[in-house]
Write a protein that holds these residues in place. Sequence first.
Motif, PDB file in Angstrom:
ATOM      1  N   GLN A   1       0.839  -1.188   0.000  1.00  0.00           N
ATOM      2  CA  GLN A   1       0.000   0.000   0.000  1.00  0.00           C
ATOM      3  C   GLN A   1       0.878   1.244   0.000  1.00  0.00           C
ATOM      4  OE1 GLN A   1      -2.562   0.266   3.366  1.00  0.00           O
ATOM      5  NE2 GLN A   1      -3.489   2.193   2.732  1.00  0.00           N
ATOM      6  N   VAL A   2       0.678   2.086  -1.000  1.00  0.00           N
ATOM      7  CA  VAL A   2       1.465   3.308  -1.111  1.00  0.00           C
ATOM      8  C   VAL A   2       0.984   4.322  -0.074  1.00  0.00           C
ATOM      9  CG1 VAL A   2       1.980   5.272  -2.583  1.00  0.00           C
ATOM     10  CG2 VAL A   2       1.969   2.963  -3.547  1.00  0.00           C
ATOM     11  N   GLN A   3       1.923   4.903   0.626  1.00  0.00           N
ATOM     12  CA  GLN A   3       1.591   5.923   1.613  1.00  0.00           C
ATOM     13  C   GLN A   3       2.657   7.014   1.594  1.00  0.00           C
ATOM     14  OE1 GLN A   3       1.118   4.461   5.630  1.00  0.00           O
ATOM     15  NE2 GLN A   3      -0.320   6.096   6.163  1.00  0.00           N
ATOM     16  N   LEU A   4       2.213   8.241   1.691  1.00  0.00           N
ATOM     17  CA  LEU A   4       3.101   9.408   1.740  1.00  0.00           C
ATOM     18  C   LEU A   4       2.726  10.237   2.961  1.00  0.00           C
ATOM     19  CD1 LEU A   4       2.753  10.390  -2.022  1.00  0.00           C
ATOM     20  CD2 LEU A   4       4.712   9.234  -0.992  1.00  0.00           C
ATOM     21  N   VAL A   5       3.711  10.558   3.782  1.00  0.00           N
ATOM     22  CA  VAL A   5       3.447  11.323   4.992  1.00  0.00           C
ATOM     23  C   VAL A   5       4.382  12.521   5.042  1.00  0.00           C
ATOM     24  CG1 VAL A   5       3.342  11.288   7.499  1.00  0.00           C
ATOM     25  CG2 VAL A   5       2.689   9.247   6.205  1.00  0.00           C
ATOM     26  N   GLU A   6       3.783  13.710   4.973  1.00  0.00           N
ATOM     27  CA  GLU A   6       4.565  14.935   5.018  1.00  0.00           C
ATOM     28  C   GLU A   6       4.770  15.396   6.459  1.00  0.00           C
ATOM     29  OE1 GLU A   6       1.615  15.418   1.468  1.00  0.00           O
ATOM     30  OE2 GLU A   6       1.572  14.673   3.543  1.00  0.00           O
ATOM     31  N   SER A   7       5.872  16.119   6.672  1.00  0.00           N
ATOM     32  CA  SER A   7       6.134  16.739   7.965  1.00  0.00           C
ATOM     33  C   SER A   7       7.071  17.920   7.754  1.00  0.00           C
ATOM     34  CB  SER A   7       6.750  15.736   8.937  1.00  0.00           C
ATOM     35  OG  SER A   7       7.990  15.269   8.450  1.00  0.00           O
ATOM     36  N   GLY A   8       7.216  18.731   8.790  1.00  0.00           N
ATOM     37  CA  GLY A   8       8.167  19.833   8.735  1.00  0.00           C
ATOM     38  C   GLY A   8       7.566  21.211   8.526  1.00  0.00           C
ATOM     39  N   GLY A   9       6.262  21.277   8.328  1.00  0.00           N
ATOM     40  CA  GLY A   9       5.644  22.581   8.162  1.00  0.00           C
ATOM     41  C   GLY A   9       5.625  23.366   9.458  1.00  0.00           C
ATOM     42  N   GLY A  10       5.228  24.630   9.353  1.00  0.00           N
ATOM     43  CA  GLY A  10       5.147  25.461  10.544  1.00  0.00           C
ATOM     44  C   GLY A  10       5.057  26.924  10.191  1.00  0.00           C
ATOM     45  N   LEU A  11       5.254  27.744  11.203  1.00  0.00           N
ATOM     46  CA  LEU A  11       5.222  29.194  11.045  1.00  0.00           C
ATOM     47  C   LEU A  11       6.652  29.719  10.980  1.00  0.00           C
ATOM     48  CD1 LEU A  11       3.755  31.948  11.124  1.00  0.00           C
ATOM     49  CD2 LEU A  11       3.871  31.787  13.638  1.00  0.00           C
ATOM     50  N   VAL A  12       6.925  30.532   9.984  1.00  0.00           N
ATOM     51  CA  VAL A  12       8.263  31.092   9.811  1.00  0.00           C
ATOM     52  C   VAL A  12       8.142  32.540   9.366  1.00  0.00           C
ATOM     53  CG1 VAL A  12       8.434  30.281   7.416  1.00  0.00           C
ATOM     54  CG2 VAL A  12      10.524  30.678   8.744  1.00  0.00           C
ATOM     55  N   GLN A  13       9.102  33.357   9.738  1.00  0.00           N
ATOM     56  CA  GLN A  13       9.089  34.762   9.339  1.00  0.00           C
ATOM     57  C   GLN A  13       9.559  34.917   7.891  1.00  0.00           C
ATOM     58  OE1 GLN A  13      11.448  36.934  12.198  1.00  0.00           O
ATOM     59  NE2 GLN A  13       9.751  37.059  13.643  1.00  0.00           N
ATOM     60  N   PRO A  14       9.144  35.978   7.239  1.00  0.00           N
ATOM     61  CA  PRO A  14       9.643  36.241   5.877  1.00  0.00           C
ATOM     62  C   PRO A  14      11.162  36.251   5.851  1.00  0.00           C
ATOM     63  CG  PRO A  14       7.820  37.691   6.378  1.00  0.00           C
ATOM     64  CD  PRO A  14       8.137  36.966   7.657  1.00  0.00           C
ATOM     65  N   GLY A  15      11.718  35.625   4.815  1.00  0.00           N
ATOM     66  CA  GLY A  15      13.161  35.503   4.706  1.00  0.00           C
ATOM     67  C   GLY A  15      13.711  34.261   5.367  1.00  0.00           C
ATOM     68  N   GLY A  16      12.885  33.554   6.099  1.00  0.00           N
ATOM     69  CA  GLY A  16      13.334  32.366   6.816  1.00  0.00           C
ATOM     70  C   GLY A  16      13.331  31.123   5.951  1.00  0.00           C
ATOM     71  N   SER A  17      13.633  29.990   6.597  1.00  0.00           N
ATOM     72  CA  SER A  17      13.762  28.716   5.901  1.00  0.00           C
ATOM     73  C   SER A  17      12.987  27.626   6.626  1.00  0.00           C
ATOM     74  CB  SER A  17      15.234  28.303   5.811  1.00  0.00           C
ATOM     75  OG  SER A  17      15.989  29.240   5.086  1.00  0.00           O
ATOM     76  N   LEU A  18      12.576  26.630   5.867  1.00  0.00           N
ATOM     77  CA  LEU A  18      11.977  25.423   6.407  1.00  0.00           C
ATOM     78  C   LEU A  18      12.399  24.253   5.527  1.00  0.00           C
ATOM     79  CD1 LEU A  18       8.214  26.228   7.230  1.00  0.00           C
ATOM     80  CD2 LEU A  18       9.993  25.595   8.869  1.00  0.00           C
ATOM     81  N   ARG A  19      12.431  23.066   6.126  1.00  0.00           N
ATOM     82  CA  ARG A  19      12.665  21.868   5.344  1.00  0.00           C
ATOM     83  C   ARG A  19      11.502  20.908   5.542  1.00  0.00           C
ATOM     84  NH1 ARG A  19      17.307  17.150   5.378  1.00  0.00           N
ATOM     85  NH2 ARG A  19      16.188  16.531   7.282  1.00  0.00           N
TER      86      ARG A  19
END
Length: 124
Positions: free
Chosen positions: A1-19
């Motif tokens: 069974q194919v499954q995809l689970v995302e993580s790593g989102g959130g709140l960040v200020q302009p100019g910032g980074s997320l992975r």
Amino acid sequence: QVQLVESGGGLVQPGGSLRLSCAASGFTLDDYALGWFRQAPGKEREGVSYISGVDGSKHYEDSVEGRFTISRDKAKNTIYLQMNSLTPEDTAVYYCAAANTIATMVLDSSNAYWGRGTQVTVSS
């Protein structure tokens, strides 16, 4: 069974980074093309970046070219989206997708597998 689970989102200020991470199960990264899409409030879902399962080639939409980087870790069966220089216009729910080809993901989304998404909010 194919499954995809995302993580790593959130709140960040302009100019910032997320992975963002997308953990895949039920297949190996060589089997499918994978990609990241996003949907902002009141807007249609749009493609962001894609990686070929065949040769690992990477592709970016103009709106994120030079700021976002897609990568994959075969040992972890996970793909990533490194997002730098974020702006409020990047605010959206980000989805991971897998399909036989990049074209299928982009043009025939009903034949792709989708994760549930992770929220990214860019705000001061």
